[in-house]
Motif scaffolding. Structure first.
Motif, short mmCIF file in Angstrom:
data_model
loop_
_atom_site.label_atom_id
_atom_site.label_comp_id
_atom_site.label_asym_id
_atom_site.label_seq_id
_atom_site.Cartn_x
_atom_site.Cartn_y
_atom_site.Cartn_z
N ILE A 269 0.85 -1.20 0.00
CA ILE A 269 0.00 0.00 0.00
C ILE A 269 0.88 1.25 0.00
O ILE A 269 0.66 2.19 -0.76
CB ILE A 269 -0.95 0.00 1.21
CG1 ILE A 269 -1.96 -1.15 1.08
CG2 ILE A 269 -1.66 1.34 1.34
CD1 ILE A 269 -2.80 -1.37 2.31
N ARG A 270 1.93 1.23 0.83
CA ARG A 270 2.84 2.37 0.91
C ARG A 270 3.73 2.45 -0.34
O ARG A 270 4.08 3.53 -0.79
CB ARG A 270 3.74 2.24 2.14
CG ARG A 270 3.01 2.32 3.47
CD ARG A 270 3.92 1.89 4.61
NE ARG A 270 5.09 2.76 4.71
CZ ARG A 270 6.19 2.44 5.39
NH1 ARG A 270 6.27 1.28 6.00
NH2 ARG A 270 7.19 3.29 5.45
N LYS A 271 4.11 1.30 -0.86
CA LYS A 271 5.00 1.16 -2.02
C LYS A 271 6.23 2.06 -1.90
O LYS A 271 6.57 2.82 -2.81
CB LYS A 271 4.26 1.41 -3.33
CG LYS A 271 4.94 0.69 -4.54
CD LYS A 271 4.13 0.82 -5.79
CE LYS A 271 4.38 2.12 -6.51
NZ LYS A 271 5.74 2.22 -7.07
N LYS A 272 6.87 1.97 -0.76
CA LYS A 272 8.07 2.76 -0.52
C LYS A 272 9.29 1.94 -0.94
O LYS A 272 9.60 0.91 -0.35
CB LYS A 272 8.18 3.13 0.96
CG LYS A 272 9.40 4.00 1.28
CD LYS A 272 9.45 4.31 2.77
CE LYS A 272 10.69 5.14 3.11
NZ LYS A 272 10.79 5.40 4.56
N GLY A 273 9.99 2.37 -1.96
CA GLY A 273 11.18 1.68 -2.43
C GLY A 273 12.44 2.37 -1.96
O GLY A 273 12.62 2.62 -0.78
N ALA A 274 13.30 2.73 -2.91
CA ALA A 274 14.55 3.42 -2.58
C ALA A 274 15.01 4.21 -3.80
O ALA A 274 14.57 3.98 -4.92
CB ALA A 274 15.62 2.42 -2.15
N ASN A 275 15.91 5.17 -3.55
CA ASN A 275 16.47 6.01 -4.60
C ASN A 275 17.98 5.85 -4.55
O ASN A 275 18.63 6.38 -3.64
CB ASN A 275 16.04 7.46 -4.39
CG ASN A 275 16.33 8.34 -5.59
OD1 ASN A 275 16.78 7.86 -6.63
ND2 ASN A 275 16.09 9.63 -5.46
N LEU A 276 18.55 5.10 -5.50
CA LEU A 276 19.93 4.66 -5.37
C LEU A 276 20.72 4.77 -6.67
O LEU A 276 20.16 4.70 -7.76
CB LEU A 276 19.97 3.18 -4.94
CG LEU A 276 19.14 2.74 -3.75
CD1 LEU A 276 19.14 1.21 -3.68
CD2 LEU A 276 19.67 3.35 -2.47
N GLU A 277 22.03 4.90 -6.50
CA GLU A 277 22.96 4.65 -7.60
C GLU A 277 23.63 3.32 -7.32
O GLU A 277 24.17 3.13 -6.22
CB GLU A 277 24.01 5.75 -7.72
CG GLU A 277 25.00 5.49 -8.86
CD GLU A 277 26.14 6.49 -8.92
OE1 GLU A 277 26.01 7.47 -9.67
OE2 GLU A 277 27.14 6.29 -8.19
#
Length: 312
Positions: free
Chosen positions: A174-182
């Motif tokens: 529901i939140r669908k929180k992923g990540a922001n990465l290199e």
């Protein structure tokens, strides 16, 4: 060689630990000892101190992947030390890479050891640079968020480990929180931007039997890195059953949303603050982190019944 059972009294559920201690005590002779851990990190310190004082031994972690990780980190650097596991935790994923009876205590005592790879990581944290070893897998993004929430939910009354895990999957979907990465692999940038999840794997399984990294092997001198793009909830729901079974690589056009690559070195840099990093089931906050495969880094005890234990 002396055999020491390192028991995490907080592992598992119900009377598992008590029943295990009774069985060990029934087998223990002069060549076996029991040590009960007292806090997080205690197993690592105990193994290091024991080796410094008495020399190599056979250390069998009685708990889950977190307990085994601590024992491995204590034995790292001592080539003659052997490490094993009796799986009484909730995940027990590292030993799923072998076909063997890990619950059999007598077979653990007489078992032979095989060389296994480990992943050495160096992470930037608020407390400085942290270096350690991982036996099974690192998770960032969705998988890590699920593991984090599951650990908290299991502490609530009337919620079992499996129920906590599936509730956590739904909540994080529901939140669908992923990540922001290199993400760099073998010195080449593989990904830059938002994603749903990534896993850096030595073993094939996570989350108590999810075959998330079917191309991984604990003895091939590489690690397997999965990257799932920032897909929609519907796309991920369609992918989830095959992701859990490890059959997703056979899906037509899967490479449009998922990549699975074997490599020897990975560097991950969060593009927004710190990232949540799951190390063999334990969570930490980290900045730029380097991962490097260490071929044949430790000797892993395989129960006697399967002396030539096949990897699955």
């Amino acid at each position: 060689m002396k055999t020491i059972f390192i028991v995490n009294p907080c592992a598992g559920t119900g009377n598992k630990t008590k029943m295990l201690l009774d069985k060990i005590n029934g087998l223990c002779g002069r060549e076996q000892e029991i040590y009960l851990t007292r806090a997080v990190g205690d197993a690592t310190q105990y193994v290091r101190t024991y080796i410094e004082s008495h020399g190599p031994a056979r250390f069998i972690a009685c708990g889950g992947d977190g307990t085994f990780n601590e024992v491995l980190n204590g034995a790292a650097g001592c080539d003659a030390a052997e490490v094993g596991i009796i799986p009484i935790g909730t995940g027990n994923d590292f030993c799923r890479n072998f076909e063997s009876a890990f619950e059999d205590i007598s077979q653990q005592v007489t078992g032979e050891s095989v060389r296994c790879d480990a992943i050495r990581y160096t992470a930037e944290t608020e407390n400085g640079t942290v270096t350690g070893y991982c036996a099974n897998m690192f998770n960032i993004g969705f998988d890590c968020n699920v593991a984090d929430m599951t650990a908290r939910m299991k502490k609530k009354p009337l919620i079992s480990g499996s129920m906590a895990y599936f509730v956590s999957i739904l909540a994080n979907l529901i939140r669908k929180k992923g990540a922001n990465l290199e993400i760099e692999m073998d010195d080449a940038v593989k990904h830059c931007g938002k994603l749903l999840l990534t896993s850096i794997a030595n073993g094939r399984y996570c989350g108590g039997g999810i075959k998330s990294n079917p191309l991984a092997s604990v003895c091939d001198g590489t690690m397997n890195v999965n990257i799932i793009k920032n897909v929609s909830r519907l796309q991920f729901l369609r992918l989830l059953p095959s992701y859990m079974k490890g059959t997703f690589l056979h899906i037509r056009n899967i490479h449009a949303i998922l990549s699975s690559t074997n490599c020897r070195k990975v560097v991950i840099t969060p593009l927004e603050g710190k990232m949540r990093l799951c190390v063999d089931g334990e969570i930490m906050d980290a900045g730029r982190t380097q991962f490097e495969i260490c071929p044949g880094e430790f000797r892993f005890i395989v129960p006697t019944k399967e002396k030539t234990a096949a990897l699955v």
